[in-house]
Scaffold this motif. Structure first.
Motif, PDB file in Angstrom:
ATOM      1  N   LEU A  64       0.736  -0.977  -0.155  1.00 44.20           N
ATOM      2  CA  LEU A  64      -0.132   0.081  -0.044  1.00 44.20           C
ATOM      3  C   LEU A  64       0.869   1.138   0.087  1.00 44.20           C
ATOM      4  N   PRO A  65       0.365   2.392  -0.291  1.00 43.53           N
ATOM      5  CA  PRO A  65       1.133   3.606  -0.391  1.00 43.53           C
ATOM      6  C   PRO A  65       1.988   3.791   0.950  1.00 43.53           C
ATOM      7  N   GLY A  66       1.757   3.458   2.123  1.00 36.62           N
ATOM      8  CA  GLY A  66       2.380   3.596   3.238  1.00 36.62           C
ATOM      9  C   GLY A  66       3.406   2.870   3.492  1.00 36.62           C
ATOM     10  N   GLY A  67       3.562   1.808   2.456  1.00 44.88           N
ATOM     11  CA  GLY A  67       4.409   0.496   2.919  1.00 44.88           C
ATOM     12  C   GLY A  67       3.938  -0.537   3.452  1.00 44.88           C
ATOM     13  N   GLU A  68       2.856  -0.558   3.761  1.00 50.96           N
ATOM     14  CA  GLU A  68       2.013  -1.830   4.622  1.00 50.96           C
ATOM     15  C   GLU A  68       1.611  -2.748   3.573  1.00 50.96           C
ATOM     16  N   GLU A  69       1.835  -3.832   4.027  1.00 50.14           N
ATOM     17  CA  GLU A  69       1.593  -5.121   3.137  1.00 50.14           C
ATOM     18  C   GLU A  69       0.009  -5.462   3.102  1.00 50.14           C
ATOM     19  N   ALA A  70      -0.412  -6.024   2.295  1.00 47.49           N
ATOM     20  CA  ALA A  70      -2.271  -6.163   2.232  1.00 47.49           C
ATOM     21  C   ALA A  70      -2.045  -7.601   1.472  1.00 47.49           C
ATOM     22  N   LEU A  71      -3.199  -8.388   1.567  1.00 49.92           N
ATOM     23  CA  LEU A  71      -3.361  -9.621   0.732  1.00 49.92           C
ATOM     24  C   LEU A  71      -4.573  -9.622  -0.201  1.00 49.92           C
ATOM     25  N   LEU A  72      -4.173  -9.274  -1.522  1.00 57.67           N
ATOM     26  CA  LEU A  72      -5.123  -9.109  -2.678  1.00 57.67           C
ATOM     27  C   LEU A  72      -5.800 -10.396  -3.038  1.00 57.67           C
ATOM     28  N   GLN A  73      -7.198 -10.402  -2.860  1.00 56.53           N
ATOM     29  CA  GLN A  73      -7.798 -11.391  -3.474  1.00 56.53           C
ATOM     30  C   GLN A  73      -9.367 -10.936  -3.901  1.00 56.53           C
ATOM     31  N   PRO A  74      -9.777 -11.347  -5.218  1.00 49.43           N
ATOM     32  CA  PRO A  74      -9.147 -12.282  -6.203  1.00 49.43           C
ATOM     33  C   PRO A  74      -7.832 -11.553  -6.736  1.00 49.43           C
ATOM     34  N   LEU A  75      -7.176 -12.428  -7.496  1.00 49.34           N
ATOM     35  CA  LEU A  75      -6.119 -12.092  -8.115  1.00 49.34           C
ATOM     36  C   LEU A  75      -6.266 -11.841  -9.645  1.00 49.34           C
ATOM     37  N   PRO A  76      -6.173 -10.639 -10.319  1.00 51.37           N
ATOM     38  CA  PRO A  76      -6.571 -10.354 -11.425  1.00 51.37           C
ATOM     39  C   PRO A  76      -5.764 -10.849 -12.612  1.00 51.37           C
ATOM     40  N   GLN A  77      -6.252 -11.889 -13.611  1.00 53.40           N
ATOM     41  CA  GLN A  77      -5.245 -12.160 -14.725  1.00 53.40           C
ATOM     42  C   GLN A  77      -4.423 -11.422 -15.282  1.00 53.40           C
ATOM     43  N   GLY A  78      -3.089 -11.723 -15.377  1.00 61.55           N
ATOM     44  CA  GLY A  78      -2.185 -10.981 -16.196  1.00 61.55           C
ATOM     45  C   GLY A  78      -1.513  -9.839 -15.417  1.00 61.55           C
ATOM     46  N   LEU A  79      -1.713  -9.990 -14.071  1.00 60.06           N
ATOM     47  CA  LEU A  79      -1.278  -8.961 -13.188  1.00 60.06           C
ATOM     48  C   LEU A  79       0.228  -9.279 -12.970  1.00 60.06           C
ATOM     49  N   THR A  80       1.250  -8.553 -13.128  1.00 61.85           N
ATOM     50  CA  THR A  80       2.671  -8.981 -13.152  1.00 61.85           C
ATOM     51  C   THR A  80       3.342  -8.347 -12.044  1.00 61.85           C
ATOM     52  N   GLU A  81       4.302  -8.765 -11.479  1.00 58.34           N
ATOM     53  CA  GLU A  81       5.252  -8.246 -10.621  1.00 58.34           C
ATOM     54  C   GLU A  81       5.697  -6.854 -10.720  1.00 58.34           C
ATOM     55  N   GLY A  82       5.422  -5.710  -9.746  1.00 58.58           N
ATOM     56  CA  GLY A  82       6.052  -4.443 -10.128  1.00 58.58           C
ATOM     57  C   GLY A  82       4.950  -3.602 -10.519  1.00 58.58           C
ATOM     58  N   ALA A  83       3.633  -4.307 -11.070  1.00 58.37           N
ATOM     59  CA  ALA A  83       2.539  -3.412 -11.552  1.00 58.37           C
ATOM     60  C   ALA A  83       1.718  -2.873 -10.530  1.00 58.37           C
ATOM     61  N   THR A  84       1.246  -1.627 -11.063  1.00 60.32           N
ATOM     62  CA  THR A  84       0.331  -0.796 -10.003  1.00 60.32           C
ATOM     63  C   THR A  84      -1.201  -1.289 -10.224  1.00 60.32           C
ATOM     64  N   ILE A  85      -1.901  -1.605  -9.389  1.00 52.99           N
ATOM     65  CA  ILE A  85      -3.340  -1.917  -9.228  1.00 52.99           C
ATOM     66  C   ILE A  85      -4.254  -1.059  -8.181  1.00 52.99           C
TER      67      ILE A  85
END
Length: 336
Positions: free
Chosen positions: A63-84
């Motif tokens: 997240l913008p503040g550096g906190e991690e979160a669990l994203l579910q469901p995972l969109p198809q084609g989402l690549t590492e380093g992409a912004t969502i």
């Protein structure tokens, strides 16, 4: 407080905001808000996709503040380093012993407007119910409605009712409620069912909940007990039938930690926040000295702004004295 028969009472405390829902003169729910720096449920933000958690199903985002979160469901084609763009659906959970669970999020439409999640004050005002902010120079309306007793219930997990008691235990998997008492099993279970339904709402308990009633052999008895729970359960939930061993599972949507989880996760923190509230309302003149367990004093050292705010609100110098003889919850206030 007879003139405030139904609605929310709200108090902007030092380090902790509090709310209490009154319906027809009775407390139905209490809420706590402690600024943690974490994103609040309902926020829509742009996050950085880090990696997959469960292949094709969920992933870890920053997240913008550096906190991690669990994203579910995972969109198809989402690549590492992409912004969502995501919407936060559950706050992070900080459990007793220092363990934490990441916040949860789901994909939001690319055209969704960025926003912060609602604060406690915004949240209670949203349904359109009346609400009133309580000030420290006024009568302690929270105390009049039994706030301290309910916080003690949440801290101890022990709740007495006519003919028995409940013991609430928080585990990583679920909140477990055990029923105990000297009455005949069916009568104990009937009385407990009402108290459990009221308690789940009152202490804002959600998620996976297990209830251990006394063993009831007859299916008709188990059905009757479950019907009493349904009668008094005012929040949306799903439940199983009570099985032959007296166990019932309840599922409520969980978007934030319960009051029980909050006050039990960090007892020194809960102790100093309660003492700050007491000190703000203590009255008197001269220096205000808080005598506390060293673990509680350490919380003040890490949050000097709380002591400064107490001094500003009371117009008095404030000091903190560690004392390793007293317990964590037995802090004292003295005027010097």
């Amino acid at each position: 407080m007879a003139e405030f028969d139904t609605g929310w009472l709200y108090e902007a405390g030092i380090g902790e905001n509090r709310a209490m829902l009154i319906e027809s003169g009775m407390v139905r729910q209490i809420r706590l808000e402690r600024p943690t720096g974490s994103a609040r449920p309902g926020a829509i933000v742009d996050a950085l996709f880090k990696d997959q958690w469960i292949a094709g199903k969920s992933g870890i985002i920053a997240l913008p503040g550096g906190e991690e979160a669990l994203l579910q469901p995972l969109p198809q084609g989402l690549t590492e380093g992409a912004t969502i763009r995501v919407e936060l659906t559950r706050a992070a959970l900080h459990e007793h012993g220092g363990q934490s669970k990441r916040a949860k999020a789901r994909p939001a439409g690319a055209d969704s407007e960025l926003r912060e999640g609602p604060s406690l004050r915004e949240d209670i005002a949203a349904p359109g119910l009346a609400w009133k902010q309580v000030q420290s120079h006024e009568d302690d309306s929270f105390a009049e409605y039994g706030w301290h007793d309910m916080i003690e219930q949440a801290e101890s997990g022990h709740i007495d009712f006519d003919g028995g008691s409940l013991l609430i235990s928080v585990t990583p998997a679920m909140t477990v409620i055990d029923v105990d008492g000297p009455l005949a099993p069916v009568e104990l279970a009937r009385r407990a069912a009402k108290e459990i339904a009221l308690t789940l709402v009152r202490l804002d308990i959600g998620g996976n909940i297990g209830v251990d009633f006394p063993t009831l052999q007859a299916k008709a008895e188990r059905t009757a007990v479950a019907a009493i729970f349904d009668q008094y359960m005012t929040a949306n939930c799903e439940r199983t039938a009570i099985n032959g061993f007296g166990f019932m599972q309840v599922i409520r949507r969980k978007i934030r930690p319960s009051v029980v989880e909050m006050v039990q996760a960090d007892k020194p923190l809960s102790a100093i926040l309660q003492l700050l509230r007491q000190a703000e309302r203590s009255g008197g003149t001269g220096e205000l000295n808080m005598i506390v367990h060293p673990a509680v004093a350490a919380k003040c050292e890490h949050q000097p702004a709380w002591v400064e705010e107490l001094s500003r609100r009371t117009g008095r110098p404030v000091s903190v004295t560690p004392n390793d003889i007293i317990s964590i919850s037995a802090g004292q206030i003295a005027s010097i």
